[in-house]
Design a protein around this motif. Structure first.
Motif: not given
Lengths: 198, 282
Positions: A81, A94-97, A99, A103, A108
């Motif tokens: 995350y 956030s579990a977004q893509a 970076v 992750r 971030v």
């Protein structure tokens, strides 16, 4: 002297030993929250909070979504995350893509924290094998925060500190064993600073 | 201008942009977690080369195709098959035995994205011999993503990860039994979706959905603010039959929510909860 409100630390390969050299040196008077992104294998349960709690005077825990930042607490980003700071000084996951193939990503955390704390933030980039954290540290600098990079000569893997040094005019390049005491000094200055502002 | 002022102004611009999206297209992102939304919008702003979010707002209002690409950015579309394998193991060991006691059961994947978790569940149901007795509903607010879910086509390079997850989740067969492959993609076996109904549903703006036995909504709520989370959790409570299961993402919890005392914890680590039976039926 300026009063700082939070510390963000980014670390990758060789991270455990580096964190062990820094976080246990902070004593109970350390009143800033410390947010840590360490790159980890996504399906590993994070042992890091447990590990740090056995060694540190500060309380270490895994960061939770919507949790408020408390002084003198170490927050570790959960594996898989991203960890972000919200305007109201709570944390968000956030579990977004990925970076920088990562992750959680150091960038971030650094970028979102920089926008919240501006010149009250201390950013630290430690050992690691990629360039995550370089853009984030530049943003911290841009917003007036204090930037610290581990002296690449003392890093287990020097790519990440070197990339950070290249990205911006870093304020302090410190050998690993000086970083903890330096953060402690910054925290004490904050404590003795009674009036807000410079 | 100092940094704080820039950030305040930018926040105002983003709020106006989200307001414009809501007024023009009815999609409501105003109660999403702000930093997440801002990063997604910033990503699009820098790709398109807008100087600021106000410029982007003008384009959104006048160009529906552009809005649709923005909608994709704002959708939560990162997921995988058998994500958190230990979770699916728990579903097989704990939830499915309960479902087997029903002659017929309904499962809802809320915010199903491109369908990876839907197919994961369908595979479990088939392996447990329950596929004929379970109706699966898969919903998302984004029609484009929903179409992807229906198609069930996934890039080959992801399938390696899916296969590893499937094995860790205690899969009984070879994962390749469930798809056919060409060079770059796999297509999921057609019969898996025989009992799946794909439809459009927006958790923010739409209402209660059926009498469900199980609701999956994993890694959606973290993108909502606290108030919207509570609203959606209440929607789930209303949509579950007594004793129905609610499954959240591994970093989402009912612990601090307004419905915490209306559910029992089945499995803390896996974030599996069960709607309490009302006192009158006890």
């Amino acid at each position: 002297m300026k009063k700082y409100e939070a510390v963000v630390i980014g670390v990758s390969a060789g991270g455990l030993a580096a964190l062990d050299a820094i976080l246990p040196t902070l004593d109970a008077s350390f009143m800033m929250p410390v947010l840590v992104v360490q790159h980890l294998s996504p399906d590993m349960e994070s042992y890091l909070p447990l590990h740090l709690n056995m060694r540190c005077a500060l309380h270490a825990k895994e960061a939770e979504d919507k949790e408020s930042l408390r002084p003198g607490t170490i927050y570790v980003a959960p594996p898989n995350y991203h960890l972000m700071v919200e305007e109201d000084k709570t944390m968000a996951l956030s579990a977004q893509a990925r970076v920088n193939f990562s992750r959680p990503s150091v960038d971030v955390l650094f970028e979102t924290a920089a926008e919240v704390f501006c010149d009250r933030l201390v950013g630290v980039v430690l050992t690691g094998a990629n360039s995550d954290g370089a853009a984030g540290l530049a943003k911290i600098k841009q917003f007036g925060g204090l930037t610290i990079v581990q002296d690449p000569a003392t890093a287990e893997v020097d790519a990440m500190p070197k990339a950070a040094l290249k990205s911006t005019a870093v304020d302090y390049v410190l050998p690993l064993d000086c970083i903890g005491p330096f953060l402690q000094t910054l925290a004490r200055q904050g404590l003795h600073e009674s009036s807000p502002g410079e | 201008m100092n940094d704080t002022l820039i950030i305040e102004n930018e926040r105002l611009e983003i709020q106006l942009l989200l307001e414009a999206i809501y007024l023009k297209y009815g999609h409501d992102f105003r109660s999403y977690a702000f930093t997440h939304t801002k990063r997604r919008l910033e990503h699009r702003r820098s790709i398109e080369g807008f100087k600021n979010f106000s410029e982007m707002q003008h384009r959104v209002i006048y160009d529906e195709a552009f809005f649709n690409s923005l909608l994709l950015d704002l959708s939560i579309n990162v997921t995988e098959m058998f994500r958190d394998p230990w979770f699916y193991k728990r579903i097989r060991d704990v939830v499915l035995p309960h479902l087997k006691t029903y002659p017929y059961a309904k499962v809802w994947h809320a915010g199903c994205s491109a369908g990876q978790e839907v197919y994961s569940m369908c595979i479990l149901l088939e392996e447990e011999g329950m596929d004929d007795r379970v109706q699966v509903y898969a919903t998302d607010f984004n029609e484009l993503i929903l179409q992807k879910a229906k198609d069930g086509i996934y890039p080959m390079d992801l399938v390696r990860d899916y296969t590893a997850n499937y094995q860790k989740a205690g899969g009984l067969r070879s994962f390749s039994d469930y798809y056919s492959a060409d060079y770059d993609n796999v297509i999921m076996k057609r019969s898996l979706k025989d009992h799946v109904l794909f439809s459009s549903h927006n958790l923010v703006t739409d209402g209660v959905f059926g009498e469900m036995n199980v609701i999956f909504c994993r890694n959606v709520l973290i993108y909502f603010n606290k108030e919207l989370q509570n609203r959606v959790l209440q929607l789930f409570w209303d949509s579950l039959c007594p004793g129905g299961f609610l499954c959240l993402g591994s970093k989402e919890s009912l612990r601090f929510s307004s419905v915490a005392d209306k559910f029992d914890v089945v499995s803390e680590r896996e974030k599996i909860y069960r709607k309490k039976r009302s006192p009158s039926t006890l």
